[in-house]
Design an enzyme around this catalytic site. Sequence first.
Site, PDB file in Angstrom:
ATOM      1  N   HIS A 129      32.227  42.136  93.311  1.00 37.07           N
ATOM      2  CA  HIS A 129      32.073  42.074  94.761  1.00 37.07           C
ATOM      3  C   HIS A 129      33.470  42.024  95.379  1.00 37.07           C
ATOM      4  CE1 HIS A 129      31.037  40.256  98.675  1.00 37.07           C
ATOM      5  NE2 HIS A 129      29.784  40.618  98.455  1.00 37.07           N
ATOM      6  N   ASP A 206      32.158  34.076  88.871  1.00 42.36           N
ATOM      7  CA  ASP A 206      31.463  34.226  90.152  1.00 42.36           C
ATOM      8  C   ASP A 206      29.965  34.184  89.872  1.00 42.36           C
ATOM      9  OD1 ASP A 206      30.169  35.077  92.432  1.00 42.36           O
ATOM     10  OD2 ASP A 206      31.370  36.897  92.705  1.00 42.36           O
ATOM     11  N   GLN A 209      25.216  35.442  92.161  1.00 48.90           N
ATOM     12  CA  GLN A 209      23.934  36.084  91.869  1.00 48.90           C
ATOM     13  C   GLN A 209      23.222  35.480  90.669  1.00 48.90           C
ATOM     14  OE1 GLN A 209      22.353  38.357  93.678  1.00 48.90           O
ATOM     15  NE2 GLN A 209      23.995  38.479  95.174  1.00 48.90           N
ATOM     16  N   LYS A 232      21.968  31.881  98.445  1.00 50.42           N
ATOM     17  CA  LYS A 232      21.313  32.754  97.464  1.00 50.42           C
ATOM     18  C   LYS A 232      20.444  31.954  96.490  1.00 50.42           C
ATOM     19  CE  LYS A 232      25.146  36.078  97.707  1.00 50.42           C
ATOM     20  NZ  LYS A 232      24.510  37.214  98.368  1.00 50.42           N
ATOM     21  N   CYS A 370      29.090  45.766  99.160  1.00 45.85           N
ATOM     22  CA  CYS A 370      30.417  45.146  99.014  1.00 45.85           C
ATOM     23  C   CYS A 370      30.995  45.403  97.626  1.00 45.85           C
ATOM     24  CB  CYS A 370      30.361  43.653  99.304  1.00 45.85           C
ATOM     25  SG  CYS A 370      29.975  43.267 101.018  1.00 45.85           S
TER      26      CYS A 370
END
Length: 412
Positions: A129, A206, A209, A232, A370
């Site tokens: 991202h 990261d 998600q 999220k 993104c």
Amino acid sequence: MQTATYPTLDLAQIRADFPILDQLVNGRPLVYFDNAATTQKPRAVLDALAHYYEHDNANIHRGIHALAERATSAFEASRKAVQSFLNAREAEEIIFTYGTTDAINLVAKTYGRTFLGKGDEILISTMEHHSNIVPWQMLCEERGCVLKVIPINDEGELLLDEYEKLLTERTKIVSVVHVSNALGTINPVKYLIDKAHAVGAVVLIDGAQATTHIEIDVQALDCDFYVFSAHKLFGPTGMGVLYGKRALLETMPPWRGGGEMIKEVTFEKTTYNDIPYKFEAGTPNIADVIAVRNALEYVNTLGKDTIAAHEHELLTYATDALQTIDGLRIIGQAKEKVSVISFVLDGIHHEDTGVILDQQGIAVRTGHHCCQPLMRRLGIAGTTRASFSVYNTTDEIDRLVKGLQRVKTMMA
């Protein structure tokens, strides 16, 4: 070998927990397939936000009156809930931020500025991202570092042999996504972490998600930093988490200056607070931090394994159903995926697809998500992305298939 079984979810009850789902969009019942962008919020989270503002609204940590003490207690209870959710060693390793982007920038602008210099290398992957690209580019421009990129194959999987070749004694940071927001690929982060540590690099994962789909254990992973956003994970927007190992956090200077992150201020010198408060300057996003505890409790009540099993069924069902549509091509077919499907329709722009689906009450995401460098690698401008959550059903996927057939008819 015995196959694992999971409790059956009461989908009617789960959907009733999310009041936003009970509405018409363009005269049709809402089908919400944009969960990779943000998940909807259960009643427990909405109630927690209202309760804070109706009963406990006060600033935290500094007040001695009843409202301030209740707000402080609830705020710190959320820190302990996140610690448990990630299996961090201690609550002080949990830093509250304004989201994943904010957390990555914090690490880049504190750890990066302190310990990286000219010629040092930072590794990211092709599927990152923009939030895990731009902060490192800015650091490279400022400090003279070199940004290197781990390539992928056509299925959207990291080329691990190439990753190992990129690792050298000059590698100082490896920052990679746990799960691709654009493709759904689950990366082998434990392998990546171990290889990076072997050359002395620190690793940031990261997890924006990943947290809704995968069990996260930062101690087992042995990652140095792990970041995610509450929105999220059925929680509020504007609230995120940075997990960092204590030894690293204590070496990092503060990022923002102001109240809370100090022990003593004089005009001559300021001494800084201990972690985690050293990185939490000013009045925080109190209500949303408090409400994230309710989001985590909701996930824990349903069970991560049970949620994952349901989402896997949706992914399998949708993959098979979408592949029956002539001219539809799924982008990203990694062996390990979460419930995200990106696709293109031959001769039809993804934005047109999204507009026509919206007219039928079906919410999907279109564009580059993104991830412009990833789209360039795949040779496309963008995709239509359908991403599924625990409250979605196979009936809704059937509506998506019918909706795409209508897209083809209208754009023929």
